[in-house]
Design a protein around this motif. Structure first.
Motif, PDB file in Angstrom:
ATOM      1  N   ASP A  48      -1.597  10.788  -5.252  1.00 56.37           N
ATOM      2  CA  ASP A  48      -1.534   9.418  -4.751  1.00 56.37           C
ATOM      3  C   ASP A  48      -0.060   9.036  -4.610  1.00 56.37           C
ATOM      4  OD1 ASP A  48      -0.522   8.509  -7.275  1.00 56.37           O
ATOM      5  OD2 ASP A  48      -2.556   8.243  -8.015  1.00 56.37           O
ATOM      6  N   ILE A  49       0.205   7.894  -4.046  1.00 52.16           N
ATOM      7  CA  ILE A  49       1.590   7.525  -3.735  1.00 52.16           C
ATOM      8  C   ILE A  49       2.453   7.412  -4.993  1.00 52.16           C
ATOM      9  CG2 ILE A  49       1.157   5.045  -3.665  1.00 52.16           C
ATOM     10  CD1 ILE A  49       3.165   4.958  -1.331  1.00 52.16           C
ATOM     11  N   LYS A  50       1.909   6.839  -6.042  1.00 50.49           N
ATOM     12  CA  LYS A  50       2.675   6.677  -7.288  1.00 50.49           C
ATOM     13  C   LYS A  50       3.005   8.046  -7.884  1.00 50.49           C
ATOM     14  CE  LYS A  50       2.519   4.205 -11.677  1.00 50.49           C
ATOM     15  NZ  LYS A  50       1.717   3.336 -12.533  1.00 50.49           N
ATOM     16  N   SER A  51       2.037   8.944  -7.880  1.00 49.44           N
ATOM     17  CA  SER A  51       2.246  10.290  -8.419  1.00 49.44           C
ATOM     18  C   SER A  51       3.213  11.087  -7.549  1.00 49.44           C
ATOM     19  CB  SER A  51       0.914  11.030  -8.539  1.00 49.44           C
ATOM     20  OG  SER A  51       0.045  10.334  -9.400  1.00 49.44           O
ATOM     21  N   LEU A  52       3.148  10.903  -6.238  1.00 50.58           N
ATOM     22  CA  LEU A  52       4.061  11.609  -5.337  1.00 50.58           C
ATOM     23  C   LEU A  52       5.500  11.162  -5.591  1.00 50.58           C
ATOM     24  CD1 LEU A  52       4.282  13.680  -3.050  1.00 50.58           C
ATOM     25  CD2 LEU A  52       3.950  11.803  -1.436  1.00 50.58           C
ATOM     26  N   CYS A  53       5.693   9.880  -5.776  1.00 45.48           N
ATOM     27  CA  CYS A  53       7.034   9.370  -6.092  1.00 45.48           C
ATOM     28  C   CYS A  53       7.515   9.908  -7.436  1.00 45.48           C
ATOM     29  CB  CYS A  53       7.035   7.842  -6.101  1.00 45.48           C
ATOM     30  SG  CYS A  53       6.806   7.108  -4.472  1.00 45.48           S
ATOM     31  N   ALA A  54       6.621   9.952  -8.419  1.00 46.47           N
ATOM     32  CA  ALA A  54       6.985  10.489  -9.734  1.00 46.47           C
ATOM     33  C   ALA A  54       7.310  11.978  -9.636  1.00 46.47           C
ATOM     34  CB  ALA A  54       5.849  10.259 -10.733  1.00 46.47           C
ATOM     35  N   TRP A  73       3.835  11.972   3.331  1.00 46.70           N
ATOM     36  CA  TRP A  73       3.788  10.511   3.262  1.00 46.70           C
ATOM     37  C   TRP A  73       2.862   9.914   4.316  1.00 46.70           C
ATOM     38  CZ3 TRP A  73       6.225   8.847  -0.961  1.00 46.70           C
ATOM     39  CH2 TRP A  73       7.191   9.695  -1.519  1.00 46.70           C
ATOM     40  N   ARG A  74       2.415  10.743   5.263  1.00 48.10           N
ATOM     41  CA  ARG A  74       1.644  10.261   6.410  1.00 48.10           C
ATOM     42  C   ARG A  74       0.358   9.538   5.998  1.00 48.10           C
ATOM     43  NH1 ARG A  74      -2.546  11.978   9.717  1.00 48.10           N
ATOM     44  NH2 ARG A  74      -2.331  11.357  11.889  1.00 48.10           N
ATOM     45  N   ASN A  75      -0.480  10.168   5.180  1.00 49.66           N
ATOM     46  CA  ASN A  75      -1.759   9.547   4.798  1.00 49.66           C
ATOM     47  C   ASN A  75      -1.557   8.235   4.050  1.00 49.66           C
ATOM     48  OD1 ASN A  75      -3.284  11.492   6.039  1.00 49.66           O
ATOM     49  ND2 ASN A  75      -3.540  12.718   4.209  1.00 49.66           N
ATOM     50  N   HIS A  76      -0.537   8.186   3.205  1.00 45.45           N
ATOM     51  CA  HIS A  76      -0.252   6.941   2.480  1.00 45.45           C
ATOM     52  C   HIS A  76       0.180   5.863   3.469  1.00 45.45           C
ATOM     53  CE1 HIS A  76      -0.668   9.175  -1.185  1.00 45.45           C
ATOM     54  NE2 HIS A  76       0.292  10.008  -0.834  1.00 45.45           N
ATOM     55  N   CYS A  77       0.960   6.261   4.448  1.00 47.35           N
ATOM     56  CA  CYS A  77       1.425   5.325   5.466  1.00 47.35           C
ATOM     57  C   CYS A  77       0.254   4.816   6.301  1.00 47.35           C
ATOM     58  CB  CYS A  77       2.461   6.020   6.348  1.00 47.35           C
ATOM     59  SG  CYS A  77       3.511   4.903   7.265  1.00 47.35           S
ATOM     60  N   LEU A  78      -0.686   5.688   6.606  1.00 49.51           N
ATOM     61  CA  LEU A  78      -1.851   5.281   7.397  1.00 49.51           C
ATOM     62  C   LEU A  78      -2.744   4.323   6.613  1.00 49.51           C
ATOM     63  CD1 LEU A  78      -2.723   8.611   9.239  1.00 49.51           C
ATOM     64  CD2 LEU A  78      -1.538   6.591  10.146  1.00 49.51           C
ATOM     65  N   MET A  79      -2.769   4.445   5.299  1.00 54.67           N
ATOM     66  CA  MET A  79      -3.531   3.487   4.488  1.00 54.67           C
ATOM     67  C   MET A  79      -2.878   2.110   4.554  1.00 54.67           C
ATOM     68  SD  MET A  79      -4.703   5.775   1.230  1.00 54.67           S
ATOM     69  CE  MET A  79      -5.579   4.421   0.469  1.00 54.67           C
ATOM     70  N   VAL A  80      -1.550   2.069   4.517  1.00 53.02           N
ATOM     71  CA  VAL A  80      -0.821   0.805   4.642  1.00 53.02           C
ATOM     72  C   VAL A  80      -1.049   0.223   6.037  1.00 53.02           C
ATOM     73  CG1 VAL A  80       1.514  -0.173   4.777  1.00 53.02           C
ATOM     74  CG2 VAL A  80       0.915   1.374   2.906  1.00 53.02           C
ATOM     75  N   ARG A  81      -1.228   1.092   7.022  1.00 51.80           N
ATOM     76  CA  ARG A  81      -1.434   0.658   8.413  1.00 51.80           C
ATOM     77  C   ARG A  81      -2.693  -0.190   8.568  1.00 51.80           C
ATOM     78  NH1 ARG A  81      -3.877   2.449  13.203  1.00 51.80           N
ATOM     79  NH2 ARG A  81      -2.616   2.013  15.043  1.00 51.80           N
ATOM     80  N   THR A  82      -3.680  -0.017   7.690  1.00 54.65           N
ATOM     81  CA  THR A  82      -4.894  -0.830   7.789  1.00 54.65           C
ATOM     82  C   THR A  82      -4.579  -2.314   7.646  1.00 54.65           C
ATOM     83  OG1 THR A  82      -5.408  -0.600   5.435  1.00 54.65           O
ATOM     84  CG2 THR A  82      -6.379   1.017   6.936  1.00 54.65           C
ATOM     85  N   VAL A  83      -3.484  -2.629   6.945  1.00 56.08           N
ATOM     86  CA  VAL A  83      -3.076  -4.020   6.769  1.00 56.08           C
ATOM     87  C   VAL A  83      -1.912  -4.370   7.696  1.00 56.08           C
ATOM     88  CG1 VAL A  83      -2.163  -5.687   5.104  1.00 56.08           C
ATOM     89  CG2 VAL A  83      -3.834  -4.004   4.362  1.00 56.08           C
ATOM     90  N   CYS A  84      -1.021  -3.427   7.909  1.00 52.89           N
ATOM     91  CA  CYS A  84       0.206  -3.677   8.674  1.00 52.89           C
ATOM     92  C   CYS A  84       0.275  -2.790   9.921  1.00 52.89           C
ATOM     93  CB  CYS A  84       1.424  -3.413   7.791  1.00 52.89           C
ATOM     94  SG  CYS A  84       1.618  -4.544   6.420  1.00 52.89           S
ATOM     95  N   GLN A  85      -0.735  -2.836  10.749  1.00 52.07           N
ATOM     96  CA  GLN A  85      -0.796  -1.959  11.916  1.00 52.07           C
ATOM     97  C   GLN A  85       0.387  -2.178  12.859  1.00 52.07           C
ATOM     98  OE1 GLN A  85      -4.472  -2.033  14.104  1.00 52.07           O
ATOM     99  NE2 GLN A  85      -3.662  -0.763  15.738  1.00 52.07           N
ATOM    100  N   ARG A  86       0.650  -3.411  13.187  1.00 47.47           N
ATOM    101  CA  ARG A  86       1.730  -3.718  14.125  1.00 47.47           C
ATOM    102  C   ARG A  86       3.076  -3.228  13.591  1.00 47.47           C
ATOM    103  NH1 ARG A  86       4.237  -7.975  13.500  1.00 47.47           N
ATOM    104  NH2 ARG A  86       2.521  -9.110  12.570  1.00 47.47           N
TER     105      ARG A  86
END
Length: 152
Positions: A48-54, A73-86
């Motif tokens: 997950d993103i926290k573990s990847l950073c660690a 980082w792509r999949n984590h970024c795509l999850m954020v895209r669900t809220v911040c698509q633009r």
């Protein structure tokens, strides 16, 4: 019977400990040194993103592999895209890497998600908002939040 001094016993014990520690290190080599890069990427892609950073902060070699694997980082970024698509689409269109795009938008997505879901709908004064409830957002984002508030 030959007497050994206390100093010689300590030196011998220390030597045995060093030899033992060296064997342990050989047994527990860094998987990044042993496995092919594709396998290392597969392992890191499961985090997950926290573990990847660690993991990136664990050691230099892990950091080098993670930094070289922007796709991690792509999949984590795509999850954020669900809220911040633009925002995500704009950053990607401007040539930002997946990691930089994620770093630029991760916190914004958390704050925007909370606002859109009405977490702050009943706040009577700005002094009641925590610092974590605010981050720089553009006018379009605030427009989305206002629309969501008006629909409630």
């Amino acid at each position: 019977m030959q007497k050994t001094s206390k100093k010689n016993k300590q030196s011998s014990a220390t030597s045995n400990e060093l030899h033992s520690n060296k064997k342990k290190k050989e047994l527990f080599q860094n998987f990044v040194d042993i496995l092919p890069l594709e396998i290392c990427y597969k392992i890191f892609s499961e985090l997950d993103i926290k573990s990847l950073c660690a993991a990136a902060a664990t050691c230099t070699k892990w950091n080098e592999v993670i930094e070289a694997g922007d796709h991690l980082w792509r999949n984590h970024c795509l999850m954020v895209r669900t809220v911040c698509q633009r925002e995500i689409d704009g950053d990607r269109g401007n040539g930002y890497s997946w990691k930089v795009t994620l770093l630029r938008n991760y916190w914004k997505s958390k704050v925007k998600h909370a606002w859109l879901n009405g977490k702050y709908s009943n706040i009577l004064s700005s002094s009641l908002l925590s610092e974590n409830s605010m981050c720089p957002m553009d006018a379009e984002t605030w427009g989305e939040i206002l629309e969501a508030e008006l629909e409630r």
